[in-house]
Structures are given as structure tokens and as C-alpha cells.
Design an enzyme around this catalytic site. Structure first.
Site, PDB file in Angstrom:
ATOM      1  N   CYS A 149      65.705  57.337  -2.968  1.00  0.00           N
ATOM      2  CA  CYS A 149      64.038  57.022  -2.848  1.00  0.00           C
ATOM      3  C   CYS A 149      63.422  57.992  -2.144  1.00  0.00           C
ATOM      4  O   CYS A 149      63.431  58.407  -0.899  1.00  0.00           O
ATOM      5  CB  CYS A 149      64.572  55.347  -2.252  1.00  0.00           C
ATOM      6  SG  CYS A 149      62.558  54.879  -1.155  1.00  0.00           S
ATOM      7  N   CYS A 152      61.375  56.690   0.342  1.00  0.00           N
ATOM      8  CA  CYS A 152      62.105  56.469   1.879  1.00  0.00           C
ATOM      9  C   CYS A 152      62.682  58.302   2.520  1.00  0.00           C
ATOM     10  O   CYS A 152      61.888  58.190   3.719  1.00  0.00           O
ATOM     11  CB  CYS A 152      63.037  56.159   1.898  1.00  0.00           C
ATOM     12  SG  CYS A 152      63.202  54.480   0.953  1.00  0.00           S
ATOM     13  N   ASP A 153      63.198  58.602   1.933  1.00  0.00           N
ATOM     14  CA  ASP A 153      63.705  60.025   2.840  1.00  0.00           C
ATOM     15  C   ASP A 153      62.424  61.714   2.441  1.00  0.00           C
ATOM     16  O   ASP A 153      63.216  62.757   3.054  1.00  0.00           O
ATOM     17  CB  ASP A 153      64.675  60.418   1.668  1.00  0.00           C
ATOM     18  CG  ASP A 153      65.745  59.321   2.198  1.00  0.00           C
ATOM     19  OD1 ASP A 153      65.869  58.177   3.099  1.00  0.00           O
ATOM     20  OD2 ASP A 153      66.127  58.946   1.076  1.00  0.00           O
TER      21      ASP A 153
END
Ligand SMILES: Cc1cc2nc3c(=O)[nH]c(=O)nc-3n(C[C@H](O)[C@H](O)[C@H](O)COP(=O)(O)OP(=O)(O)OC[C@H]3O[C@@H](n4cnc5c(N)ncnc54)[C@H](O)[C@@H]3O)c2cc1C
Length: 321
Positions: A149, A152-153
Site C-alpha cells: 500500500c 499507507c507507507d
């Protein structure tokens, strides 16, 4: 046990069992669209969110192809709007996960961590999950450089070099998103051409931070506490080499979340729920919508459309039973 003329049992709910007219399993675009339509038909739907509130769409930074949002909309923002709209018409949302289902008779029994529901009709919209490479080092380094993701990261990879695996829309979309942070994004693809749409391909090719390694696969992720490199193998000549990188983002497709329904609903050879053109499964009263039943389109709008259709058919089914 008594049966009435509709084929439903006259069994009374045991204490703690909660009767529901329409139970929606999943809180992605399909689940929330189903809940909205069922709520507006006065069917008092209950939505089980599962672990991923808002579904896969909530992981993505910007959705630019959902009508009504000319400037795009954040994935998690869209999920909250979906929830608000469904709740406005009476849908109930439970932050809980289905762990066992019995579809052998109506009402259908769905056990969650906190309750058992007796559902007159069921809409399955459990979506799909990211596929892993299944190579040495991958599992051990999840959260320490291996990610599925970018939204997200990506932030953790400012001025770093990252590798993206995949050649479809997700790989390019997420790879381009990573260029906002990373120094370089190397896309490793097992073929010599991409599956992604033309606009995304053009954007990726024009981006000076994006490089491509064709006809290659990752065979190992190297690193102890953090990703240091990936082992690559050239599929045309068999050569292997170590490619230094700070992160590995894997976007190679999805597996439908249908384990719960195995043996009870008809699945295709890839595990997707088989539905007819009215989102009906092989069990009357059970409908499936979105990516759990769609290996082909896999979009927010198509999933939401299927959710709406499933709810309309559930309404029709309940009217006739
Ligand atoms: C990174 C990324 C970017 C994307 N970008 C776009 C884009 O820009 N535009 C676009 O149109 N599409 C995009 N997509 C695709 C889009 O997100 C999906 O097509 C869509 O989310 C599918 O919706 P769905 O409701 O079928 O399933 P999902 O979104 O997969 O939702 C499944 C839901 O089921 C729940 N669930 C699973 N198991 C259980 C259980 N046992 N009990 C209860 N709940 C359960 C989960 O918690 C989740 O809420 C993107 C996807 C990804 C991964």
C-alpha cells in the site's frame, strides 16, 4: 422444526441471536452501496465492516474516476461519505467481522466476534486482498520495507529508492504516487509490456523518477531489519542479480475473500463467487457484489453498481418470500 409455506423455518431466535432483514458483509463500495439501497427500501440493513473499513478504496490517496468528484476524492474520505449516506437512511454499521456462516437454510446464520445474526437475506461484498510474491524474505520484512500500500507507507520512503512489482493499473498508479516521495521508482515487470491503461503508461514513461526492468521477477528480498536489496531474475536469459533498494511495493493482483463461503456458495476456479446477471448466487436469498464476484472490472464504480443491484434484488426476493 416447523417450515412455513415460504420455505423459511419457524424457528425462534435463541437469546443473543439478532434477526436482520438484510445483512451486508463488507464495508467497501459494494457493501455501502448495497446498504444505501436496502436502507432506502426500508429493509433496515446491517453492515459488518470487517477489518478494512471502506475496503480497498480506502487505502488509496486519490480516486479520480468516480463520477461526481471532478477534483478527485480521497479513498478514506469517500468511505466516510458512503457510510454517512447509508446511515442517513437507517443503515446500521457494526465494526465486526463474520467468522462463520450457515447458508443451508433461512434465515441464514452469520456468526461474528460479537454476535450471531439471523438474516432473511444476505449480501456478500467481502472484496479481495492483495496477492503476495511468496518469495524468501518477503513475509519477514513486511512493515520493514515490504509493502502492499503506497498510500499507507509511501511517506516512509522520502528520498529513497524503491522497487514496484507489477504491470497493471494498480502498479502504475501506486508507482506514480510513490514518486512524490521516493528518489527513484523501479518498476519490475515479468513481461515486456504493461497491462495498465494507456494514460497511466504515458504518465509513467514521462516521469523522470520512473525506471523499468522488463522480463524480470523478484526471487528474494534481502535484509535483516530493513530491506536492503531484492534478487532479480531475468526470465529471458536466466541471469540473476542483486538490485539494491530501500523498499519493495507489490501490486500483482488480488485474491477474493471467499474462504468463509467455500462449500456453501458456488465459486469459479479462481475462487470468485459465481453470480448471474442479477447478482444472485446459487443460494436463493444470498447475493454477491463487487470484487468478491468480479475478477474483471475491479473498480469503485462497478463494485458500487453491483452493490446497488444486489440490494434491489434482495428487496425483490424479500417481497416474494
Ligand atoms: C491501491 C488501490 C488503488 C485503487 N484505486 C482505484 C481507483 O482510483 N479507482 C477505482 O475505481 N478503483 C480503484 N481501486 C479498486 C477499488 O478499490 C476496488 O475495486 C473496490 O474497493 C472494490 O470494492 P468492494 O466493495 O467490492 O471490495 P473491497 O473494497 O475489497 O471491500 C471489502 C470489504 O469486505 C470486508 N470484509 C472482508 N472479509 C470480511 C468478513 N469476513 N466479515 C466482514 N467484512 C469483511 C473488508 O473489511 C472490506 O470492508 C484501487 C484498489 C487498490 C488496492
Amino acid at each position: 422444526m416447523d417450515f412455513n409455506l415460504t420455505g423459511m423455518t419457524n424457528e425462534q431466535p435463541a437469546s443473543g441471536e439478532k434477526p436482520v432483514k438484510v445483512l451486508v458483509i463488507g464495508s467497501g463500495p459494494a457493501g455501502f452501496a448495497a446498504a444505501l439501497y436496502a436502507a432506502r427500501a426500508n429493509l433496515d440493513p446491517l453492515v459488518l465492516t470487517g477489518l478494512e473499513f471502506g475496503g480497498q478504496a480506502s487505502l488509496t490517496f486519490a480516486i479520480e474516476n468516480y463520477p461526481g468528484f471532478p477534483d478527485g476524492v480521497g479513498g478514506s474520505e469517500l468511505a466516510q461519505l458512503f457510510q454517512k449516506q447509508a446511515e442517513k437512511f437507517g443503515a446500521q454499521v457494526e465494526f465486526d467481522t463474520a467468522v462463520e456462516v450457515d447458508l443451508s437454510r433461512r434465515p441464514f446464520r452469520v456468526k461474528t466476534y460479537n454476535a450471531t445474526y439471523l438474516a432473511d437475506s444476505l449480501i456478500v461484498s467481502t472484496g479481495a486482498a492483495s496477492r503476495h510474491l511468496d518469495v524468501p524474505g518477503e513475509k519477514e520484512l513486511i512493515g520493514r520495507g515490504v509493502s502492499y500500500c503506497a498510500t499507507c507507507d509511501g511517506w516512509f520512503f522520502r528520498e529513497k529508492d524503491v522497487v514496484v512489482v507489477g504491470g497493471g493499473d494498480s502498479a502504475l498508479e501506486e508507482g506514480l504516487f510513490l514518486t512524490r516521495y521516493a528518489k527513484s521508482v523501479t518498476i519490475v515487470h515479468r513481461r515486456d509490456q504493461l497491462r495498465a491503461g494507456a494514460v497511466l503508461q504515458e504518465r509513467a514513461e514521462a516521469n523522470p523518477k520512473v525506471k523499468f526492468i522488463w522480463n524480470a521477477v523478484v526471487t528474494e528480498v534481502i535484509g535483516k531489519d530493513a530491506v536492503k536489496a531484492v534478487c532479480l531474475k531475468d526470465l529471458t536469459i536466466g541471469k540473476t542479480w542483486e538490485h539494491p533498494t530501500d523498499g519493495l511495493f507489490v501490486f500483482i493482483g488480488h485474491t477474493p475473500n471467499t474462504q468463509l463461503f467455500r462449500g456453501q456458495l458456488d465459486l469459479d476456479d479462481k475462487g470468485y463467487i459465481k453470480v448471474d446477471s442479477l447478482q444472485r448466487t446459487n443460494v436463493p436469498g444470498v447475493f454477491a457484489a463487487g470484487e468478491v464476484a468480479d475478477p474483471h472490472f475491479r473498480q469503485v464504480i462497478t463494485s458500487a453498481g453491483m452493490g446497488a443491484a444486489a440490494a434491489m434484488e434482495a428487496n425483490h426476493f424479500l417481497d416474494n418470500h
